[in-house]
Design a protein around this motif. Structure first.
Motif, short mmCIF file in Angstrom:
data_model
loop_
_atom_site.label_atom_id
_atom_site.label_comp_id
_atom_site.label_asym_id
_atom_site.label_seq_id
_atom_site.Cartn_x
_atom_site.Cartn_y
_atom_site.Cartn_z
N ASP A 83 0.88 -0.91 -0.10
CA ASP A 83 0.54 -0.06 -0.10
C ASP A 83 1.25 1.49 0.13
N SER A 84 2.35 1.55 0.24
CA SER A 84 2.98 2.76 -0.43
C SER A 84 3.42 2.62 -1.76
N PRO A 85 3.13 3.95 -1.72
CA PRO A 85 4.04 4.05 -3.30
C PRO A 85 5.86 4.05 -3.17
N LEU A 86 6.06 3.75 -1.86
CA LEU A 86 7.57 3.98 -2.22
C LEU A 86 8.29 2.48 -2.42
N PHE A 87 6.96 1.60 -2.42
CA PHE A 87 8.53 0.28 -3.35
C PHE A 87 7.56 -0.30 -3.94
N LYS A 91 0.42 -0.35 -4.76
CA LYS A 91 0.71 0.99 -5.21
C LYS A 91 1.74 1.22 -5.18
N GLY A 92 2.88 2.35 -6.32
CA GLY A 92 4.28 2.31 -6.53
C GLY A 92 4.95 1.27 -7.29
N ALA A 93 3.92 -0.24 -8.14
CA ALA A 93 5.03 -1.03 -8.89
C ALA A 93 4.97 -0.10 -10.18
N VAL A 94 6.65 -0.20 -11.06
CA VAL A 94 7.18 -0.50 -11.81
C VAL A 94 6.00 -0.06 -13.39
N PHE A 95 6.18 0.42 -14.53
CA PHE A 95 5.88 -0.11 -15.91
C PHE A 95 5.84 -1.04 -16.10
N THR A 96 5.79 -1.15 -17.17
CA THR A 96 6.01 -1.55 -18.28
C THR A 96 5.96 -1.06 -18.86
N TRP A 97 6.27 -1.89 -20.86
CA TRP A 97 6.83 -1.21 -21.63
C TRP A 97 5.88 -0.74 -22.25
N ASP A 98 4.65 -0.79 -22.19
CA ASP A 98 3.61 -1.25 -22.25
C ASP A 98 3.09 0.35 -21.84
#
Length: 358
Positions: A83-87, A91-98
């Motif tokens: 639930d923390s945007p720091l990790f 929430k805060g997960a990295v983006f795929t190429w798309d």
């Protein structure tokens, strides 16, 4: 043969008696390992990370201190970090190429080695809870993509919109990666995967791991985090492990299972010794702790030899809470019923030992 069996039984009894003085519960967490630069860590940023790590540690510790299950403790800790945007999880997960957020998670119960995992889900707020539902409410171990999301709907999970997971920092990392033709490692200076491992008062172990993967990942790439035996493993006979790092290498080594397998072998081969009259000698707590550390370090050295980096957390049946990482830092914390409670970021920052006192 009968004499050997009897000796083993006596040694185990001695070991059990020794364990009565060990921590009754133990918990370790991580929020990712990587090439962290102390000079780039502002006091405000450090305080934010430490606060969220401590909140996760407190959530899991309360359950264990109240006599709760290790499984519930690790889920509570991981949810705080998802639930923390720091990790790089939830929430805060990295983006795929798309430009999407694809989430992976796994969980394992050391009592019966039941396990659940999900990969490539996009609509589940807390993937660790879905992984546990796969474990408890399906005949499978791993579900992926649309199938995992269909299962989530069937089991009553709410559909979380994509904008919940997105954060400006992660989007900027993807844009920078594309504009400068960088690799994922150039923009991900740390692997923000989160995880937790625990020993409860009943002597049961549990492990869980959750991640968003690597920035710019393509073609449905899946790393080690949702793979039982690579990123997560728990076995009451040996240890509970959660890993974070360059997933391709952790997969090739089978890091989590490799550590537990080596510790099981260490118990059988090295932890059983005899005096000059042939009587079994219970190992000292410090000796066990050092063996555990050595095993974890050796497996991480194997990862490094192949070209990978990252780290692991593990907890043993004796209550040892151990870290091992071959990077400059790892967001981490540990707490035990013996009074240990600490969080750390860079190497060598631990203020106390998590080795049981006897």
């Amino acid at each position: 043969m009968k004499n050997l069996i009897a000796a083993v039984a006596l040694a185990l009894m001695s070991h059990a008696a020794m364990a009565e003085d060990a921590p009754k519960w133990s918990l370790a967490i991580h929020g990712g390992a990587g090439t962290l630069d102390p000079k780039a860590m502002t006091p405000e940023k450090r305080a934010a990370y430490e606060a969220d790590l401590q909140a996760a540690l407190d959530a899991g510790s309360k359950i264990l201190a109240d006599g709760g299950d290790a499984m519930d403790a690790i889920k509570a800790a991981i949810i705080i970090m998802e639930d923390s945007p720091l990790f790089n999880a939830g929430k805060g997960a990295v983006f795929t190429w798309d430009g999407t957020n694809e989430l992976d998670a796994s969980i394992m119960d050391g009592r019966d080695r039941s396990a659940g995992a999900v990969a490539g889900v996009k609509t589940v707020k807390n993937p660790i809870l879905l992984a546990d539902t796969v474990r408890t409410q399906s005949e499978h171990v791993m579900l992926m993509g649309a199938g995992a999301e269909a299962f989530a709907l069937e089991k009553g999970f709410a559909v979380t919109p994509p904008e919940y997971f997105a954060t400006p920092a992660r989007r900027e990392a993807l844009e920078r990666m594309k504009a400068k033709k960088l690799s994922a490692l150039d923009v991900d200076h740390k692997f923000g995967t989160v995880g937790a491992v625990a020993l409860d008062m009943k002597g049961n172990l549990a492990a869980g791991t959750s991640t968003g993967g690597m920035t710019g990942k393509r073609w449905g790439r899946v790393g080690d985090a949702p793979v039982i035996g690579a990123g997560t493993y728990a076995d009451n006979r040996a240890c509970a492990v959660s890993a974070t790092g360059w997933g391709e290498y952790f997969l090739r080594v089978g890091v989590a299972h490799e550590i537990c397998a080596r510790l099981r072998a260490a118990r059988a081969m090295n932890w059983l010794s005899f005096d000059n009259k042939g009587a079994p000698i219970a190992p000292e707590a410090e000796d066990i702790a050092q063996t555990v550390q050595d095993v974890a370090d050796a497996v991480m050295y194997d990862v490094a030899e192949l070209g990978g980096d990252g780290g692991v957390i593990l907890v043993t049946p004796e209550g040892h809470a151990i870290f091992s990482f071959n990077t400059t830092g790892m967001y981490r914390g540990r707490a035990t019923s013996a009074g240990v409670n600490e969080v750390a970021i860079f190497g060598g920052e631990e203020k106390a030992s998590a080795t049981p006192d006897h």
